[in-house]
Design a protein around this motif. Structure first.
Motif, PDB file in Angstrom:
ATOM      1  N   GLY A  95     -98.976 -96.438-105.393  1.00 39.83           N
ATOM      2  CA  GLY A  95     -99.389 -94.847-104.667  1.00 39.83           C
ATOM      3  C   GLY A  95     -99.711 -94.199-105.592  1.00 39.83           C
ATOM      4  O   GLY A  95    -100.065 -94.762-106.595  1.00 39.83           O
ATOM      5  N   GLU A  96    -100.047 -93.177-104.888  1.00 42.63           N
ATOM      6  CA  GLU A  96    -100.636 -91.940-105.617  1.00 42.63           C
ATOM      7  C   GLU A  96     -99.968 -90.953-106.329  1.00 42.63           C
ATOM      8  O   GLU A  96     -98.764 -91.323-106.445  1.00 42.63           O
ATOM      9  CB  GLU A  96    -101.589 -91.178-104.584  1.00 42.63           C
TER      10      GLU A  96
ATOM     11  N   GLY B  30     -91.166 -96.380-100.977  1.00 41.40           N
ATOM     12  CA  GLY B  30     -91.751 -96.550-100.366  1.00 41.40           C
ATOM     13  C   GLY B  30     -92.778 -95.592-100.266  1.00 41.40           C
ATOM     14  O   GLY B  30     -94.007 -95.026 -98.914  1.00 41.40           O
ATOM     15  N   ALA B  31     -92.865 -94.184-101.627  1.00 39.60           N
ATOM     16  CA  ALA B  31     -93.783 -93.250-100.794  1.00 39.60           C
ATOM     17  C   ALA B  31     -94.936 -93.289-101.603  1.00 39.60           C
ATOM     18  O   ALA B  31     -94.930 -93.589-102.020  1.00 39.60           O
ATOM     19  CB  ALA B  31     -92.841 -92.076-102.191  1.00 39.60           C
ATOM     20  N   GLY B  32     -95.298 -92.694-100.251  1.00 46.01           N
ATOM     21  CA  GLY B  32     -97.124 -92.745-100.308  1.00 46.01           C
ATOM     22  C   GLY B  32     -97.567 -91.350-101.963  1.00 46.01           C
ATOM     23  O   GLY B  32     -98.780 -92.584-102.083  1.00 46.01           O
ATOM     24  N   SER B  33     -96.966 -90.837-102.369  1.00 44.11           N
ATOM     25  CA  SER B  33     -97.116 -89.838-103.291  1.00 44.11           C
ATOM     26  C   SER B  33     -96.566 -89.338-104.112  1.00 44.11           C
ATOM     27  O   SER B  33     -94.838 -89.489-104.129  1.00 44.11           O
ATOM     28  CB  SER B  33     -98.234 -88.617-103.045  1.00 44.11           C
TER      29      SER B  33
ATOM     30  N   TYR C 228     -95.114 -99.117-109.252  1.00 45.58           N
ATOM     31  CA  TYR C 228     -95.260 -98.315-108.141  1.00 45.58           C
ATOM     32  C   TYR C 228     -97.233 -98.027-108.153  1.00 45.58           C
ATOM     33  O   TYR C 228     -97.304 -97.815-108.827  1.00 45.58           O
ATOM     34  CB  TYR C 228     -95.183 -96.738-108.264  1.00 45.58           C
TER      35      TYR C 228
ATOM     36  N   LYS D 132     -91.159 -96.215-105.380  1.00 44.98           N
ATOM     37  CA  LYS D 132     -91.154 -97.651-105.083  1.00 44.98           C
ATOM     38  C   LYS D 132     -90.321 -98.125-103.947  1.00 44.98           C
ATOM     39  O   LYS D 132     -90.743 -98.413-102.998  1.00 44.98           O
ATOM     40  CB  LYS D 132     -90.775 -98.395-106.508  1.00 44.98           C
TER      41      LYS D 132
END
Ligand SMILES: NC(=O)C1=CN([C@@H]2O[C@H](COP(=O)(O)OP(=O)(O)OC[C@H]3O[C@@H](n4cnc5c(N)ncnc54)[C@H](OP(=O)(O)O)[C@@H]3O)[C@@H](O)[C@H]2O)C=CC1
Ligand SMILES: C[C@H]1O[C@H](OP(=O)(O)OP(=O)(O)OC[C@H]2O[C@@H](n3cnc4c(=O)[nH]c(N)nc43)[C@H](O)[C@@H]2O)[C@@H](O)[C@@H](O)C1=O
Length: 319
Positions: free
Chosen positions: A265-266, A201-204, A263, A198
């Motif tokens: 994301g994926e 800013g990670a996508g997965s 969070y 979080k």
């Protein structure tokens, strides 16, 4: 089951492992009891060192002992540090249980673990299923050490009449957990990983295994309350499971942690990592009959655990 009320009031109570997650929860819980709390740092007494343990016990002679000290870790820690897990945990159990007997401890509680039950035992796991089948290979050394501790407490009750009892906790989590990226249990590992994702800013986020195993989780302050309740009310050879009575798949659990952490994301799964036991749900009917139930929901527990993590979150992901 004999349940004579055991009076803690005014007694010297030793929490072995007082700095750990369960030990520190026991210290918090015992602050509400009129007891003389006894602790000793590992640097002063290494519980694997028999002479040091025997000398300390002869000097201090604690009346009551919560044996929460152990070498503890998640599935990868157990599977890689196999010699350390069996040596340390057999040594700690043997030294403390024997010293407690030698020095007239009135009562001792040994903390086992749900991993002592066979990998494929019928669920929910009943206490009498112990030793009824092969163990989960990833944590077999740890489980054997825990079974040795259990059998030792039973044997000292049988031969010497010691009031030593055995409790089998399910997976625990909460303040003071171990957040090491590789060596931790799943709850602490995912709280940290989702938090760092979080912030970055990670996508997965990667979750280990297939996500299909099921686990039961108990908030550590509920665990401590159950331990004090059983120390006061339970006195027999039979094991007592301590759990919430509910389980969840790891995949669903990961989604709950992501929601608590915030969070969005994926989530992906790394199936090169071990799943371990397919399911570990404890039968808690004995505990219920003894008048105790868990009160902290998984969602509330995770919110408290995440708040506690944020207070100690390392600055860099490598710590
Ligand atoms: N966490 C879980 O999910 C579960 C835990 N349990 C059991 O609950 C108990 C507590 O676990 P938990 O609180 O999570 O573990 P932690 O690792 O948080 O705490 C273990 C404690 O034991 C102490 N310790 C370890 N080795 C030694 C030693 N050689 N001499 C002195 N002290 C030592 C540690 O001291 P220090 O901090 O100074 O290193 C630490 O305080 C253990 O018996 C464990 O098997 C059972 C089921 C599930
Ligand atoms: C209490 C009990 O705890 C241990 O058994 P365990 O319950 O299998 O331990 P665990 O919490 O490490 O894994 C639970 C599940 O979760 C999955 N999982 C996903 N992602 C991560 C992850 O990132 N880390 C970890 N550790 N597991 C993950 C993982 O693949 C597994 O399917 C025993 O060694 C022993 O210590 C014991 O008695």
């Amino acid at each position: 089951m004999a349940n004579a009320l055991f009076e803690l009031k005014g007694k010297s109570v030793y929490v072995a492992g007082h700095r750990g997650m369960v030990g520190s929860a026991l210290v918090r819980r015992l602050a509400h009891e009129d007891v003389k709390l006894v602790t000793v740092d590992r640097r002063e007494v290494d519980l694997c060192n028999q002479a040091a343990v025997f000398d300390w016990f002869a000097k201090v002679r604690p009346q009551v002992v919560f044996l929460a000290a152990a070498k503890v870790g998640g599935i990868v820690a157990n599977d890689t540090l196999r010699a350390e897990f069996i040596y340390d945990n057999i040594a700690i159990a043997a030294n403390v249980i024997h010293a407690a007997h030698q020095n007239g401890a009135e009562k001792l509680m040994f903390l086992g673990s749900s991993c002592i039950y066979p990998k494929l035992a019928p669920q929910p796991l009943r206490e009498d299923s112990v030793l009824s089948g092969p163990l989960e290979p990833t944590n077999e050394p740890y489980a054997i050490a825990k079974i040795a501790g259990i059998k030792m407490a039973e044997a000292y009750r049988s031969q010497y009449g010691c009031d030593f009892i055995n409790v089998m906790p399910t997976n625990l989590y909460g303040p003071g957990d171990n957040y090491h990226p590789e060596m931790s249990h799943v709850v602490a590992a995912l709280i940290r990983r989702f938090h760092e994702a979080k912030v970055a800013g990670a996508g997965s986020v990667v979750v280990w295994g297939t996500g299909t195993p099921r686990r039961e989780f108990l908030y550590v302050d509920d665990m401590a309350d159950a331990c004090v309740h059983l120390m006061k009310t339970y006195s027999a050879a039979e094991l007592i499971n301590i759990g919430s009575g509910e389980d969840i798949t790891i995949a669903e659990f990961a989604r709950v942690v992501a929601e608590v952490v915030g969070y969005r994301g994926e989530i992906s799964f790394d199936t090169s990592r071990p799943d371990g036991t397919p399911r570990k749900l404890l039968d808690v009917s004995r505990l219920t009959k003894l008048g105790w139930r868990a009160t902290t929901s998984l969602h509330d527990g995770l919110k408290r655990a995440y708040a506690a993590y944020q207070a100690v979150a390392p600055v860099t992901a490598q710590e």
